[in-house]
Design an enzyme around this catalytic site. Sequence first.
Site, PDB file in Angstrom:
ATOM      1  N   SER A 120       0.812  -1.227   0.000  1.00 37.75           N
ATOM      2  CA  SER A 120       0.000   0.000   0.000  1.00 37.75           C
ATOM      3  C   SER A 120       0.840   1.269   0.000  1.00 37.75           C
ATOM      4  O   SER A 120       0.314   2.363  -0.203  1.00 37.75           O
ATOM      5  CB  SER A 120      -0.947   0.018   1.208  1.00 37.75           C
ATOM      6  OG  SER A 120      -0.241   0.290   2.402  1.00 37.75           O
ATOM      7  N   LYS A 161       1.461   4.337   6.954  1.00 39.21           N
ATOM      8  CA  LYS A 161       0.639   5.179   6.085  1.00 39.21           C
ATOM      9  C   LYS A 161       1.124   6.631   6.126  1.00 39.21           C
ATOM     10  O   LYS A 161       1.955   7.016   6.957  1.00 39.21           O
ATOM     11  CB  LYS A 161      -0.823   5.143   6.530  1.00 39.21           C
ATOM     12  CG  LYS A 161      -1.521   3.793   6.380  1.00 39.21           C
ATOM     13  CD  LYS A 161      -1.766   3.429   4.933  1.00 39.21           C
ATOM     14  CE  LYS A 161      -2.571   2.130   4.806  1.00 39.21           C
ATOM     15  NZ  LYS A 161      -1.788   0.942   5.169  1.00 39.21           N
TER      16      LYS A 161
END
Length: 209
Positions: A120, A161
């Site tokens: 991701s 993230k």
Amino acid sequence: MEPAPLTVAQQELYDWIVEFLAHHGHAPSIRQMMDAMGLRSPAPIQSRLRYLQKKGWIRWQPGRARTLQLTIAPPMGIPVLGTVSAGGLVETFPDAEERLDLQMLLKEEGVFALTVCGDSMIGAHITNGDVVVMTPVTDIRTLPNGAIVSAMVPGEGATLKLFYGDGPTIRLEPANPAYEAIVLPAEQVVIQGRLAAVWRQVHGGAGGP
């Protein structure tokens, strides 16, 4: 051959010497050891050093503190605490067995590393299997939007993230359009650390930061 066990006082001095050497690159003086141990006389320090040498923990020439050397290399490096998800969420582990040797970050307190699991963050050039080196975050208000962080979210999961603070909420954005952002109330998110370096082991060659 394993060195002989140490007494509590001997272990205390030995651990302090190891830390001093790691931070300063040279042996401490008798006076510095006295101050660190809270002693007013050099005799107890010299006695402990003799026992450390006799038991095989150090090499030392009596009367010459600067000649002190460790006979066993201490476990240097940054602790690799587990894995961090770059996709879903995974648990981090408290028992560090592997250590990542990055001298430039050794003197910073609390630095740790995590192995990336998932893709991701591929848009930020962080891929599956990379090791990310993180510096601890003590005040979330100092984090700029867009900083790459490792965060603990409900369910005891850790994820890597991009951080965005928006008042009462926190948005954790992936760097891959195939994944959705995680938006949660700020009080439900624990920011563990901010990205300091990425280590990638290249098969057939040496890795680098």
